[in-house]
Design an enzyme around this catalytic site. Structure first.
Site, PDB file in Angstrom:
ATOM      1  N   GLU A   1      -9.764   0.299   1.909  1.00  0.00           N
ATOM      2  CA  GLU A   1      -8.791   1.367   2.100  1.00  0.00           C
ATOM      3  C   GLU A   1      -7.993   1.455   0.803  1.00  0.00           C
ATOM      4  O   GLU A   1      -7.637   0.418   0.210  1.00  0.00           O
ATOM      5  CB  GLU A   1      -7.879   1.091   3.291  1.00  0.00           C
ATOM      6  CG  GLU A   1      -8.618   0.954   4.619  1.00  0.00           C
ATOM      7  CD  GLU A   1      -9.380   2.197   5.016  1.00  0.00           C
ATOM      8  OE1 GLU A   1      -8.973   3.316   4.613  1.00  0.00           O
ATOM      9  OE2 GLU A   1     -10.398   2.071   5.737  1.00  0.00           O
TER      10      GLU A   1
ATOM     11  N   HIS B   1      -9.929   3.661  10.040  1.00  0.00           N
ATOM     12  CA  HIS B   1      -9.200   3.617   8.767  1.00  0.00           C
ATOM     13  C   HIS B   1      -8.435   2.304   8.600  1.00  0.00           C
ATOM     14  O   HIS B   1      -7.460   2.230   7.852  1.00  0.00           O
ATOM     15  CB  HIS B   1      -8.272   4.824   8.601  1.00  0.00           C
ATOM     16  CG  HIS B   1      -9.000   6.124   8.599  1.00  0.00           C
ATOM     17  ND1 HIS B   1      -9.932   6.459   7.637  1.00  0.00           N
ATOM     18  CD2 HIS B   1      -8.970   7.170   9.462  1.00  0.00           C
ATOM     19  CE1 HIS B   1     -10.424   7.655   7.907  1.00  0.00           C
ATOM     20  NE2 HIS B   1      -9.860   8.105   8.999  1.00  0.00           N
TER      21      HIS B   1
END
Length: 209
Positions: free
Chosen positions: A29, A185
């Site tokens: 990420e 995510h």
């Protein structure tokens, strides 16, 4: 570039299956899409293992949250997508060198366990993850990166062939598994879901003779 390949007689089942490589699923990420400019904020790595029946399964996940490296940038829109709170008191972020050490050590141990020559990064849009990983390695001058510098296994391609799906959530669902959008995510969640997808596809493929 050439790689030394174990001889067939001495290679382990994992080394024989992937030509001396150990597949390791990685998800990152980040603070944007430009690996030369934007910060690496989370990384997770899941070495692929074998069960007693010779089927591919998930190994132990290693992960780290990172402090943005000096000189890197963060696009606020990226934080809106990932939900990362850089100031969260329980984030326990590490600096890049420490974070890479933390993730690389178990990967190297898994490579050694299976008698492989090096790890090969598995990812969904794998070169995105590899480019951010390589950029962090270059920033800190890391000398013990276990991953091949440019070769990857991409689950976008595998899922496109197997299921006609290229979006991770849809590919995971097409493989018969659940997808929780609320957990997406996160580097750990996405890496482990990608690893399950990879194992499901490879386990269904006829074994090479």
């Amino acid at each position: 570039m050439t790689d030394t390949v174990p001889s067939p007689s001495s290679a382990t089942p994992m080394a024989r299956r992937f030509r001396g490589y150990l597949p390791v699923v990685v998800d990152v990420e980040t603070g944007g899409f430009d690996w030369n400019r934007h910060a690496l904020l989370e990384i997770a790595a899941v070495p692929i293992d074998l069960d007693q029946d010779g089927r591919f399964v998930l190994g132990q996940t290693a992960s780290a949250h990172l402090h943005p490296a000096p000189g890197t940038e963060i696009d606020p829109q990226s934080l809106e997508v990932t939900g990362i709170d850089l100031d969260h008191p329980f984030r326990f972020a590490k600096h890049e060198k420490e974070a890479l050490d933390h993730v690389f050590a178990p990967v190297r141990a898994a490579v050694k366990k299976h008698g492989c020559q090096r790890a090969i990064l598995v990812g969904h849009n794998a070169h995105f993850d590899l480019n951010f990983l390589n950029a962090a390695v270059a920033r800190v001058g890391h000398k013990r990166n276990p991953f091949h510098p440019f070769s990857v296994f991409d689950t976008v391609t595998l899922a496109g062939v197997a299921y006609g799906q290229t979006v991770l959530a849809r590919a995971v669902q097409a493989s018969g598994q659940e997808w929780n959008a609320a957990d997406a995510h996160s580097a750990v969640y996405d890496a482990e879901q990608t690893a399950r997808l990879f194992c499901t596809i490879v386990n269904a493929w006829p074994r090479p003779q």
